[in-house]
Design an enzyme around this catalytic site. Sequence first.
Site, PDB file in Angstrom:
ATOM      1  N   LYS A 191       0.830  -1.194   0.000  1.00  0.00           N
ATOM      2  CA  LYS A 191       0.000   0.000   0.000  1.00  0.00           C
ATOM      3  C   LYS A 191       0.867   1.246   0.000  1.00  0.00           C
ATOM      4  CE  LYS A 191      -4.074  -1.923   2.315  1.00  0.00           C
ATOM      5  NZ  LYS A 191      -4.950  -1.830   3.500  1.00  0.00           N
ATOM      6  N   HIS A 265      -6.993 -12.978   1.849  1.00  0.00           N
ATOM      7  CA  HIS A 265      -6.622 -12.235   3.053  1.00  0.00           C
ATOM      8  C   HIS A 265      -6.700 -13.126   4.298  1.00  0.00           C
ATOM      9  CE1 HIS A 265      -5.259  -8.162   3.443  1.00  0.00           C
ATOM     10  NE2 HIS A 265      -5.814  -8.057   4.640  1.00  0.00           N
ATOM     11  N   ARG A 268      -3.322 -14.421   4.699  1.00  0.00           N
ATOM     12  CA  ARG A 268      -2.449 -13.375   5.268  1.00  0.00           C
ATOM     13  C   ARG A 268      -2.658 -13.281   6.781  1.00  0.00           C
ATOM     14  NH1 ARG A 268       0.355  -8.463   4.269  1.00  0.00           N
ATOM     15  NH2 ARG A 268      -0.444  -6.648   5.416  1.00  0.00           N
ATOM     16  N   HIS A 291       2.898  -3.243   7.733  1.00  0.00           N
ATOM     17  CA  HIS A 291       2.013  -2.306   8.416  1.00  0.00           C
ATOM     18  C   HIS A 291       2.778  -1.043   8.784  1.00  0.00           C
ATOM     19  CE1 HIS A 291      -0.923  -5.693   9.845  1.00  0.00           C
ATOM     20  NE2 HIS A 291      -1.166  -5.299   8.618  1.00  0.00           N
ATOM     21  N   TYR A 300      -3.732  -8.941  16.071  1.00  0.00           N
ATOM     22  CA  TYR A 300      -3.436 -10.374  16.117  1.00  0.00           C
ATOM     23  C   TYR A 300      -3.124 -10.840  17.536  1.00  0.00           C
ATOM     24  CZ  TYR A 300      -3.363  -9.878  11.100  1.00  0.00           C
ATOM     25  OH  TYR A 300      -3.732  -9.620   9.814  1.00  0.00           O
TER      26      TYR A 300
END
Length: 323
Positions: A191, A265, A268, A291, A300
Amino acid sequence: MNDTPVALHLPPEALQYLEHVRVEKRLAARTLTLYTLDLQRLAAMAAGVDLPLLRLTSAHIRRFVAQMHAGGRSGRGIALILSGWRGFYTWAARQGLVPHNPVQDVRAPKAPKPLPKALPVDEAVRLAEHQETGADPWLEARDAAIVELLYGCGLRVGELVGLDVAPSPAAHQQGRGWVDLQAGEAHVFGKGSKRRSVPVGRAAAEALQAWLAQRALPLGAAGAARLEPALFIGRRGARLTAQSVWSRLRQRSQVAGLTTPVHPHMLRHSFASHLLQSSGDLRAVQELLGHANITTTQVYTRLDFQHLARVYDAAHPRARRKP
């Protein structure tokens, strides 16, 4: 407007507003019904505090929001209701009926973010090791490599389909990555066009080598010369799309006998969750996922708290109960 039984319970200014949006905005019948129901709810709440609609303040609106939230209505549902009320008071302010919009600065409660869905370790391994009997060797090699990269490297599906076989100036310009099998690294563009490198494990490297040996076969010698630089391609040699990956992964997970259809995802999430379970190194997981903010990765820790608690109870000397 043809008054419905619901609309007949509304004060004149609310009926005028509904007529306005029906004529001027030409709202669909379903949308107009929802606007009507929202205003009926507001009128009932206003009656509960003995005030007409046009004399309600922001404090009243906030109280109504709290009542709806306490009654079990979701934050998203309240936000939609507030949107309808806000439109009514915006119109009323333009008509000079109220000095300001009492809903303008009122916000709905934030909805709790759902935890990401990750596969149990045994199911993730089953999917990665699955070999479909009688399957097309070309498709089998490609799909196996896709699963290994998604689960073994934690790639986003956009990063996966953006990979090229080798680096090139065009790849840099178009924000594409590549896999360096010799170095055991995948260089991906995430991203915000941020590049990161992630290790490619032994299983993923073997799956990629098997796929590269099959990749150009259906096109023949002439077609191979015109082959796109994309790592993952379709039958005709064009770069594989994210939609195709979703479809193939869903089908593969069902054939493998998993309890839930798998999407990219989810692999992931499984990569991050299982890595954190084993290492406990949140910073490393953040870097591998790409991130920008560690708070994104911290979700997580919530996902795997029960697992970590069981590990603690079983392993830590101060957690063990005396016999």
